[in-house]
Scaffold this active site. Structure first.
Site, short mmCIF file in Angstrom:
data_model
loop_
_atom_site.label_atom_id
_atom_site.label_comp_id
_atom_site.label_asym_id
_atom_site.label_seq_id
_atom_site.Cartn_x
_atom_site.Cartn_y
_atom_site.Cartn_z
CG HIS A 1 -3.42 5.68 -13.94
ND1 HIS A 1 -3.74 4.78 -14.93
CD2 HIS A 1 -2.49 5.07 -13.17
CE1 HIS A 1 -3.02 3.69 -14.77
NE2 HIS A 1 -2.24 3.83 -13.71
CB CYS B 1 -18.93 24.95 -10.63
SG CYS B 1 -19.99 25.02 -12.08
CB CYS C 1 -0.91 0.01 1.23
SG CYS C 1 -1.83 1.55 1.43
CB CYS D 1 -13.83 25.02 -24.07
SG CYS D 1 -14.38 24.50 -22.44
#
Length: 554
Positions: free
Chosen positions: A324, A369, A287, A399
């Site tokens: 990831h 946001c 870990c 975008c």
């Protein structure tokens, strides 16, 4: 209400409660099984302690020792070399035992002037284990004798418990050197009977102070001990090899532990050896959490999300780095390396402030946001591209896509370099932005907790009534995390239909995540059903993207 211990139930009631709880357990198992099928990030794994792993490794060592009749220290070397595959070792042992030992650096490749023939006289104070590989016709090919005395942890082997610990204590092994030059020197020295010259320290020692390894090289106890301590201080344990020039034969573990006199050096050696054993085992991972002693085991070798039960650290099981998905392990390493190399170039985009595109007042981003509303003129715009928010539309978050120059191949080298930097900064800015948004949303959650606590204290509902907001916060964090890692994936993708499909799904996901973030930050005035519907939309888009583009195979 009285305590459970004060209440009396009939046997019938007890059966009813047992059935209820058993049914709940079955439901949990069914849900877990379904999650493994539907969630592309889920997989089977176990969180183990050091003792559990020690037991697991001992079982492999014992199995190999019993199968090919070898010493535990020899079994460890073979298992380390073959990634703990007992079947592969046994197969190679039956095909060509000599090649098996030489490839594992247990025996020398060939006998040369620097590698004396392995014919020393071995005297051991403990039991010996002999590996005698057999040829195809049943004849003995060679014999390699290693003396050992094994124990499990700090307990000695007793009774029928035939277990071999990763912490092995070996008895001293005394070997009479037979290197021709040394023997000739001893024979010509009439005034030094039963003594020999150590070729390292150039000091005459009695023969009982010399120790040799399977390659036949023999040195005095003090030189071996100094060599071991030097190697261990450099972090080397299972890779300690012979001191002779051009000899790469490994020193057996039993000899190292026998000649190490300092307890802290023995402990250090055993610690490094255990790390080597775990790193070489394909089913085990440490870990990566700070000061966490938990190890993760899974038979599914894939880049999926593992979560430590103790410290709650989330990481990729295959490479051990931060989780990831949908980017694979090789690509994320390339991306992180590029980010580190180009960090100075990208420093200018790390500022938190931008100017409002309408009134040009300086604005600081204080939430996750990207849908911004100017405090001064109330203009709604996108933080990333500064475009009017209405022009983004609900279907395509434009975008997020990088528009490449189709004629860049015909431009000058400098123009191509500028275009490459522009492309990198486009993806890096969005990668970094979502990372910062993730942190800002954690701050929003903390403020929300305080406001909810105030409402509960005023009697405006209970914590259970507001629990859906914490569920929304957790989902928003998960979606934001996945979206962050879509940008390295897109950066390294080749142009084509598949990249166009990926960018479409990425844009839709980003659009819905921003809608979710906007509603979450205004959760106290947002209808609960509307928020939960937005959560469902965002999660379905995230799962769809992962299923289509996340390569879960190693």
């Amino acid at each position: 209400m009285s305590d459970c211990s004060d209440m009396e139930y009939s046997s019938d009631n007890e059966c009813e409660y047992d059935d209820y709880y058993n049914t709940g357990t079955e439901d949990i198992d069914i849900e877990h099984h379904n999650a493994l099928k539907t969630d592309p990030e889920s997989f089977e794994y176990d969180c183990l302690s050091v003792e559990d792993v020690d037991k697991l490794l001992n079982e492999s060592i014992e199995c190999l020792c019993n199968t090919i009749n070898c010493a535990p220290s020899l079994a460890k070397t073979l298992l380390l070399e073959h990634r703990w595959s007992v079947n592969e070792i046994v197969k190679r042992y039956r095909e060509n035992p000599t090649e098996l030992l030489t490839s594992a650096r247990i025996r020398p490749l060939s006998h040369s002037p620097n590698q004396p023939k392995e014919t020393p006289t071995t005297a051991a104070t403990s039991g010996s284990a002999t590996l005698s590989p057999m040829s195809s016709d049943g004849g003995s090919v060679h014999s390699s004798t290693l003396s050992c005395k094994s124990s499990l942890g700090n307990r000695s082997q007793t009774g029928d418990s035939n277990r071999y610990s990763m912490t092995t204590t070996m008895a001293a092994t005394t070997i009479t050197p037979t290197t021709p030059s040394i023997v000739a020197t001893v024979q010509t020295l009439e005034n030094r009977p039963n003594q020999s010259l150590c070729s390292v320290c150039a000091v005459y020692q009695t023969l009982d102070k010399f120790h040799a390894i399977p390659c036949g090289h023999s040195y005095c106890r003090d030189c071996w001990s100094t060599h071991f301590e030097t190697q261990i201080n450099q972090g080397i344990s299972t890779g300690i090899d012979c001191m002779a020039t051009q000899c790469n034969v490994l020193v057996p573990e039993d000899l190292v532990l026998t000649l190490l006199c300092k307890p802290h050096m023995r402990t250090k050696y055993q610690h490094f050896a255990f790390q080597d054993y775990v790193k070489s085992h394909p089913e085990l991972r440490f870990c990566p959490g700070p000061n966490c002693q938990v190890l993760i085991r899974s038979k599914e070798l894939s880049p999926k999300k593992a979560t430590c039960d103790t410290c709650k650290t989330v990481f990729c099981f295959l490479c051990g780095m931060d989780y990831h998905a949908p980017t694979d392990c090789k690509v994320i390493k390339k991306w992180l390396t590029k980010c580190a190399d180009d960090s100075e170039t990208a420093n200018y985009i790390s500022a938190h402030t931008k100017d409002c595109p309408k009134c040009h007042i300086c604005i600081e981003k204080n939430g996750g946001c990207n849908h911004m509303q100017c405090f001064s003129c109330k203009h709604n715009f996108c933080w990333m591209c500064l475009g009017d928010w209405k022009s983004h539309g609900s279907e395509y978050y434009e975008c997020s896509r990088y528009k490449e120059n189709p004629n860049i191949a015909h431009e000058s080298v400098h123009a191509q370099a500028r275009e490459a930097l522009k492309k990198y900064l486009h993806y890096y800015e969005r990668w970094e932005n979502h990372s910062k948004s993730f942190q800002l949303e954690q701050q929003t959650l903390d403020r929300l907790k305080q406001r909810i606590n105030e409402k509960v204290m005023k009697g405006l509902g209970t914590w259970i009534d507001w629990q859906y907001l914490f569920t929304a916060a957790a989902l928003l964090a998960k979606c934001r995390y996945t979206l962050q890692y879509t940008y390295p994936y897109a950066y390294f993708m080749e142009s084509g239909p598949r990249k166009s499909l990926f960018e479409y799904q990425q844009a839709r996901l980003e659009s819905e995540i921003e809608n979710l973030s906007w509603k979450f930050e205004r959760a106290e005035t947002t209808d609960r059903a509307d928020l939960e519907n937005q959560m469902d939309i965002a999660e379905k888009l995230r799962i769809t993207l992962l299923k289509d583009f996340f390569a879960t195979c190693a």
